[in-house]
Design a protein around this motif. Sequence first.
Motif, PDB file in Angstrom:
ATOM      1  N   VAL A  99       4.024  -9.972   7.187  1.00 42.00           N
ATOM      2  CA  VAL A  99       4.420 -11.447   6.877  1.00 42.00           C
ATOM      3  C   VAL A  99       5.799 -11.696   7.469  1.00 42.00           C
ATOM      4  CG1 VAL A  99       5.025 -13.454   5.320  1.00 42.00           C
ATOM      5  CG2 VAL A  99       2.937 -11.560   5.048  1.00 42.00           C
ATOM      6  N   ASN A 100       5.751 -12.446   8.633  1.00 41.93           N
ATOM      7  CA  ASN A 100       7.363 -12.752   9.020  1.00 41.93           C
ATOM      8  C   ASN A 100       8.000 -11.373   9.448  1.00 41.93           C
ATOM      9  OD1 ASN A 100       6.692 -15.529   9.298  1.00 41.93           O
ATOM     10  ND2 ASN A 100       7.300 -15.549   6.918  1.00 41.93           N
ATOM     11  N   GLY A 101       7.381 -10.429   9.951  1.00 43.61           N
ATOM     12  CA  GLY A 101       8.134  -9.476  10.574  1.00 43.61           C
ATOM     13  C   GLY A 101       8.330  -8.193   9.284  1.00 43.61           C
ATOM     14  N   LYS A 102       7.855  -8.404   8.102  1.00 40.08           N
ATOM     15  CA  LYS A 102       8.113  -7.730   6.846  1.00 40.08           C
ATOM     16  C   LYS A 102       6.844  -7.300   6.466  1.00 40.08           C
ATOM     17  CE  LYS A 102      10.122  -7.503   2.229  1.00 40.08           C
ATOM     18  NZ  LYS A 102      10.738  -8.021   1.272  1.00 40.08           N
ATOM     19  N   PHE A 103       6.669  -5.917   6.142  1.00 42.45           N
ATOM     20  CA  PHE A 103       5.398  -5.203   5.347  1.00 42.45           C
ATOM     21  C   PHE A 103       5.471  -5.503   3.944  1.00 42.45           C
ATOM     22  CE2 PHE A 103       5.176  -3.070   9.500  1.00 42.45           C
ATOM     23  CZ  PHE A 103       4.010  -3.411   9.923  1.00 42.45           C
ATOM     24  N   TYR A 104       4.252  -5.991   3.422  1.00 41.89           N
ATOM     25  CA  TYR A 104       4.104  -6.273   2.235  1.00 41.89           C
ATOM     26  C   TYR A 104       3.216  -5.023   1.535  1.00 41.89           C
ATOM     27  CZ  TYR A 104       7.134 -10.179   1.879  1.00 41.89           C
ATOM     28  OH  TYR A 104       8.130 -11.123   2.072  1.00 41.89           O
ATOM     29  N   GLY A 105       3.550  -4.345   0.712  1.00 34.52           N
ATOM     30  CA  GLY A 105       2.320  -3.039   0.189  1.00 34.52           C
ATOM     31  C   GLY A 105       1.433  -3.883  -0.760  1.00 34.52           C
ATOM     32  N   LEU A 106      -0.044  -3.592  -0.464  1.00 31.92           N
ATOM     33  CA  LEU A 106      -1.066  -4.074  -1.305  1.00 31.92           C
ATOM     34  C   LEU A 106      -1.834  -3.093  -2.046  1.00 31.92           C
ATOM     35  CD1 LEU A 106      -2.536  -6.650   1.338  1.00 31.92           C
ATOM     36  CD2 LEU A 106      -1.191  -7.007  -0.526  1.00 31.92           C
ATOM     37  N   THR A 107      -1.176  -1.740  -1.935  1.00 31.70           N
ATOM     38  CA  THR A 107      -2.146  -0.489  -2.576  1.00 31.70           C
ATOM     39  C   THR A 107      -2.074  -0.534  -3.999  1.00 31.70           C
ATOM     40  OG1 THR A 107       0.242   0.560  -2.385  1.00 31.70           O
ATOM     41  CG2 THR A 107      -1.381   0.934  -0.529  1.00 31.70           C
ATOM     42  N   HIS A 108      -1.285  -1.455  -4.728  1.00 30.83           N
ATOM     43  CA  HIS A 108      -1.399  -1.722  -6.156  1.00 30.83           C
ATOM     44  C   HIS A 108      -2.714  -2.374  -6.515  1.00 30.83           C
ATOM     45  CE1 HIS A 108       0.660  -5.614  -4.852  1.00 30.83           C
ATOM     46  NE2 HIS A 108       0.009  -5.996  -5.944  1.00 30.83           N
ATOM     47  N   PHE A 109      -3.435  -3.051  -5.377  1.00 32.34           N
ATOM     48  CA  PHE A 109      -4.856  -3.501  -5.649  1.00 32.34           C
ATOM     49  C   PHE A 109      -5.991  -2.415  -5.172  1.00 32.34           C
ATOM     50  CE2 PHE A 109      -2.731  -7.631  -4.578  1.00 32.34           C
ATOM     51  CZ  PHE A 109      -2.783  -7.998  -5.899  1.00 32.34           C
ATOM     52  N   ASN A 110      -5.558  -1.354  -4.907  1.00 25.53           N
ATOM     53  CA  ASN A 110      -6.673  -0.427  -4.659  1.00 25.53           C
ATOM     54  C   ASN A 110      -7.223   0.162  -6.132  1.00 25.53           C
ATOM     55  OD1 ASN A 110      -6.332  -0.641  -1.875  1.00 25.53           O
ATOM     56  ND2 ASN A 110      -5.167   1.268  -1.619  1.00 25.53           N
ATOM     57  N   CYS A 111      -8.439   0.605  -5.926  1.00 23.34           N
ATOM     58  CA  CYS A 111      -9.265   0.659  -7.246  1.00 23.34           C
ATOM     59  C   CYS A 111      -8.430   1.903  -8.101  1.00 23.34           C
ATOM     60  CB  CYS A 111     -10.664   1.596  -6.697  1.00 23.34           C
ATOM     61  SG  CYS A 111     -11.624   1.827  -8.280  1.00 23.34           S
ATOM     62  N   GLN A 112      -8.311   1.502  -9.232  1.00 24.57           N
ATOM     63  CA  GLN A 112      -7.868   2.500 -10.468  1.00 24.57           C
ATOM     64  C   GLN A 112      -8.825   2.563 -11.287  1.00 24.57           C
ATOM     65  OE1 GLN A 112      -4.098   0.516 -11.261  1.00 24.57           O
ATOM     66  NE2 GLN A 112      -4.056  -0.353  -9.539  1.00 24.57           N
ATOM     67  N   THR A 113      -8.945   3.701 -12.096  1.00 24.81           N
ATOM     68  CA  THR A 113      -9.619   3.967 -13.254  1.00 24.81           C
ATOM     69  C   THR A 113      -8.772   4.003 -14.527  1.00 24.81           C
ATOM     70  OG1 THR A 113     -10.982   5.280 -11.732  1.00 24.81           O
ATOM     71  CG2 THR A 113     -11.292   5.505 -13.983  1.00 24.81           C
ATOM     72  N   VAL A 114      -9.416   3.423 -15.569  1.00 21.64           N
ATOM     73  CA  VAL A 114      -8.973   3.509 -17.003  1.00 21.64           C
ATOM     74  C   VAL A 114     -10.141   4.038 -17.669  1.00 21.64           C
ATOM     75  CG1 VAL A 114      -8.042   2.112 -18.667  1.00 21.64           C
ATOM     76  CG2 VAL A 114      -7.514   1.548 -16.442  1.00 21.64           C
ATOM     77  N   GLU A 115      -9.838   4.965 -18.837  1.00 23.82           N
ATOM     78  CA  GLU A 115     -10.476   5.452 -19.704  1.00 23.82           C
ATOM     79  C   GLU A 115     -10.518   4.438 -20.826  1.00 23.82           C
ATOM     80  OE1 GLU A 115     -10.242   9.603 -20.224  1.00 23.82           O
ATOM     81  OE2 GLU A 115     -11.140  10.049 -18.216  1.00 23.82           O
TER      82      GLU A 115
END
Length: 165
Positions: free
Chosen positions: A9-25
Amino acid sequence: MHLYSHFLVNGKFYGLTHFNCQTVEVEIDSEVYKVSLEFGCHCFTDEKENGPFYRREGERSRYWSQQRYDDSLALPDVIRKALLNRSTYVIPFKTNGTEQYHYLDDGYFAIFFYVNSIDINQKTMKIYVVSAYDKTTYNGQLPNGKAYKLAWILSKRVRGEFVLS
Protein backbone atom coordinates in the motif's frame (compact mmCIF):
# COMPACT_ATOMS: atom_id res chain seq x y z
CA MET A 1 -7.61 -22.41 3.15
CA HIS A 2 -6.12 -19.14 1.96
CA LEU A 3 -2.55 -18.24 2.91
CA TYR A 4 -1.87 -14.56 3.38
CA SER A 5 1.56 -12.96 3.09
CA HIS A 6 1.60 -9.18 2.66
CA PHE A 7 -0.03 -6.37 0.74
CA LEU A 8 1.69 -3.34 -0.76
CA VAL A 9 0.00 0.00 0.00
CA ASN A 10 1.60 3.24 -1.18
CA GLY A 11 5.06 1.69 -1.22
CA LYS A 12 4.76 0.08 2.22
CA PHE A 13 4.33 -3.65 2.86
CA TYR A 14 1.71 -4.66 5.43
CA GLY A 15 2.00 -8.13 6.88
CA LEU A 16 -1.11 -10.28 6.73
CA THR A 17 0.33 -13.47 8.22
CA HIS A 18 -1.62 -12.96 11.46
CA PHE A 19 -4.60 -14.12 9.35
CA ASN A 20 -3.07 -17.44 8.39
CA CYS A 21 -4.73 -20.49 9.88
CA GLN A 22 -4.10 -20.94 13.59
CA THR A 23 -5.12 -23.82 15.83
CA VAL A 24 -6.53 -23.54 19.33
CA GLU A 25 -7.29 -26.51 21.55
CA VAL A 26 -10.72 -26.14 23.11
CA GLU A 27 -12.52 -28.47 25.50
CA ILE A 28 -16.01 -29.35 24.26
CA ASP A 29 -18.10 -31.90 26.17
CA SER A 30 -15.00 -33.20 28.03
CA GLU A 31 -13.17 -33.79 24.73
CA VAL A 32 -10.33 -31.65 23.39
CA TYR A 33 -10.98 -30.35 19.87
CA LYS A 34 -8.42 -28.70 17.61
CA VAL A 35 -10.18 -25.61 16.33
CA SER A 36 -8.72 -24.05 13.19
CA LEU A 37 -9.18 -20.29 13.04
CA GLU A 38 -9.42 -18.86 9.54
CA PHE A 39 -10.00 -15.24 8.58
CA GLY A 40 -11.63 -13.72 5.53
CA CYS A 41 -10.38 -10.62 3.76
CA HIS A 42 -13.37 -8.64 5.05
CA CYS A 43 -11.38 -8.36 8.29
CA PHE A 44 -9.02 -5.89 6.57
CA THR A 45 -10.90 -4.66 3.49
CA ASP A 46 -14.13 -2.79 2.75
CA GLU A 47 -16.11 -1.46 -0.21
CA LYS A 48 -15.43 2.24 0.42
CA GLU A 49 -12.64 2.63 -2.19
CA ASN A 50 -10.47 4.61 0.25
CA GLY A 51 -7.49 2.32 -0.33
CA PRO A 52 -5.99 0.26 -3.14
CA PHE A 53 -8.01 -2.45 -4.83
CA TYR A 54 -7.63 -5.86 -3.15
CA ARG A 55 -9.93 -8.22 -5.12
CA ARG A 56 -13.35 -8.77 -6.65
CA GLU A 57 -16.00 -10.90 -4.97
CA GLY A 58 -18.75 -11.52 -7.47
CA GLU A 59 -20.10 -8.12 -8.44
CA ARG A 60 -18.41 -6.29 -5.57
CA SER A 61 -14.87 -5.05 -5.16
CA ARG A 62 -12.90 -5.06 -1.93
CA TYR A 63 -10.39 -2.33 -1.07
CA TRP A 64 -7.66 -2.06 1.53
CA SER A 65 -8.90 -0.46 4.76
CA GLN A 66 -6.14 0.93 6.96
CA GLN A 67 -8.55 1.18 9.92
CA ARG A 68 -9.66 -2.45 9.60
CA TYR A 69 -6.07 -3.59 9.12
CA ASP A 70 -4.91 -1.76 12.25
CA ASP A 71 -7.84 -3.21 14.21
CA SER A 72 -7.22 -6.68 12.81
CA LEU A 73 -3.82 -7.02 14.46
CA ALA A 74 -5.57 -7.85 17.75
CA LEU A 75 -8.30 -10.00 16.20
CA PRO A 76 -6.68 -13.48 16.42
CA ASP A 77 -6.04 -12.98 20.14
CA VAL A 78 -9.60 -11.76 20.72
CA ILE A 79 -11.01 -14.89 19.04
CA ARG A 80 -8.60 -17.21 20.87
CA LYS A 81 -9.55 -15.70 24.24
CA ALA A 82 -13.26 -15.93 23.38
CA LEU A 83 -12.86 -19.65 22.64
CA LEU A 84 -10.99 -20.37 25.83
CA ASN A 85 -13.31 -18.29 28.03
CA ARG A 86 -16.19 -20.60 28.96
CA SER A 87 -18.47 -17.61 29.66
CA THR A 88 -18.26 -15.92 26.24
CA TYR A 89 -21.66 -15.11 24.74
CA VAL A 90 -22.61 -14.91 21.06
CA ILE A 91 -25.82 -14.21 19.17
CA PRO A 92 -26.80 -16.72 16.48
CA PHE A 93 -28.49 -15.49 13.30
CA LYS A 94 -29.07 -16.75 9.78
CA THR A 95 -27.57 -15.39 6.60
CA ASN A 96 -28.18 -17.05 3.23
CA GLY A 97 -29.77 -19.99 5.09
CA THR A 98 -26.62 -20.70 7.13
CA GLU A 99 -26.31 -20.25 10.86
CA GLN A 100 -23.70 -17.63 11.69
CA TYR A 101 -22.69 -16.04 14.97
CA HIS A 102 -22.08 -12.54 16.16
CA TYR A 103 -19.68 -11.97 19.02
CA LEU A 104 -19.75 -8.63 20.74
CA ASP A 105 -18.44 -9.31 24.25
CA ASP A 106 -15.07 -7.80 23.41
CA GLY A 107 -16.56 -4.34 23.69
CA TYR A 108 -14.76 -2.96 20.62
CA PHE A 109 -15.27 -5.44 17.78
CA ALA A 110 -18.42 -6.69 16.17
CA ILE A 111 -17.20 -10.10 14.96
CA PHE A 112 -19.09 -12.38 12.58
CA PHE A 113 -18.13 -16.04 12.17
CA TYR A 114 -19.22 -19.53 11.10
CA VAL A 115 -18.53 -22.87 12.77
CA ASN A 116 -18.10 -25.67 10.24
CA SER A 117 -15.96 -28.60 9.01
CA ILE A 118 -16.66 -30.49 12.24
CA ASP A 119 -15.07 -33.94 12.43
CA ILE A 120 -16.06 -35.70 15.65
CA ASN A 121 -13.72 -38.64 14.94
CA GLN A 122 -10.64 -36.46 14.44
CA LYS A 123 -11.88 -33.95 17.06
CA THR A 124 -11.44 -30.98 14.73
CA MET A 125 -13.52 -28.05 13.56
CA LYS A 126 -13.09 -24.76 11.78
CA ILE A 127 -14.14 -21.30 12.84
CA TYR A 128 -14.16 -18.96 9.89
CA VAL A 129 -14.17 -15.27 10.82
CA VAL A 130 -16.08 -13.61 8.02
CA SER A 131 -15.64 -10.07 9.19
CA ALA A 132 -14.83 -7.85 12.15
CA TYR A 133 -15.73 -4.20 12.58
CA ASP A 134 -15.06 -1.44 15.02
CA LYS A 135 -18.56 -1.14 16.55
CA THR A 136 -18.31 2.62 16.69
CA THR A 137 -17.92 2.94 12.92
CA TYR A 138 -20.05 -0.01 11.78
CA ASN A 139 -23.01 1.35 9.82
CA GLY A 140 -24.93 -1.90 9.37
CA GLN A 141 -27.52 -3.43 11.65
CA LEU A 142 -26.05 -5.74 14.25
CA PRO A 143 -27.96 -8.97 14.83
CA ASN A 144 -30.18 -8.97 17.84
CA GLY A 145 -31.73 -11.86 19.63
CA LYS A 146 -30.96 -14.14 22.49
CA ALA A 147 -27.29 -14.54 23.38
CA TYR A 148 -25.96 -18.01 24.18
CA LYS A 149 -22.70 -19.21 25.64
CA LEU A 150 -20.27 -20.07 22.87
CA ALA A 151 -19.29 -23.25 24.77
CA TRP A 152 -22.94 -24.42 24.64
CA ILE A 153 -23.19 -23.64 20.91
CA LEU A 154 -19.98 -25.56 20.18
CA SER A 155 -21.37 -28.50 22.18
CA LYS A 156 -24.52 -28.47 20.05
CA ARG A 157 -22.51 -28.19 16.84
CA VAL A 158 -20.34 -31.25 17.60
CA ARG A 159 -23.60 -33.18 18.08
CA GLY A 160 -24.74 -32.03 14.64
CA GLU A 161 -27.30 -29.57 16.00
CA PHE A 162 -27.92 -25.91 15.35
CA VAL A 163 -29.36 -23.29 17.66
CA LEU A 164 -31.79 -21.84 15.09
CA SER A 165 -34.21 -24.03 13.17
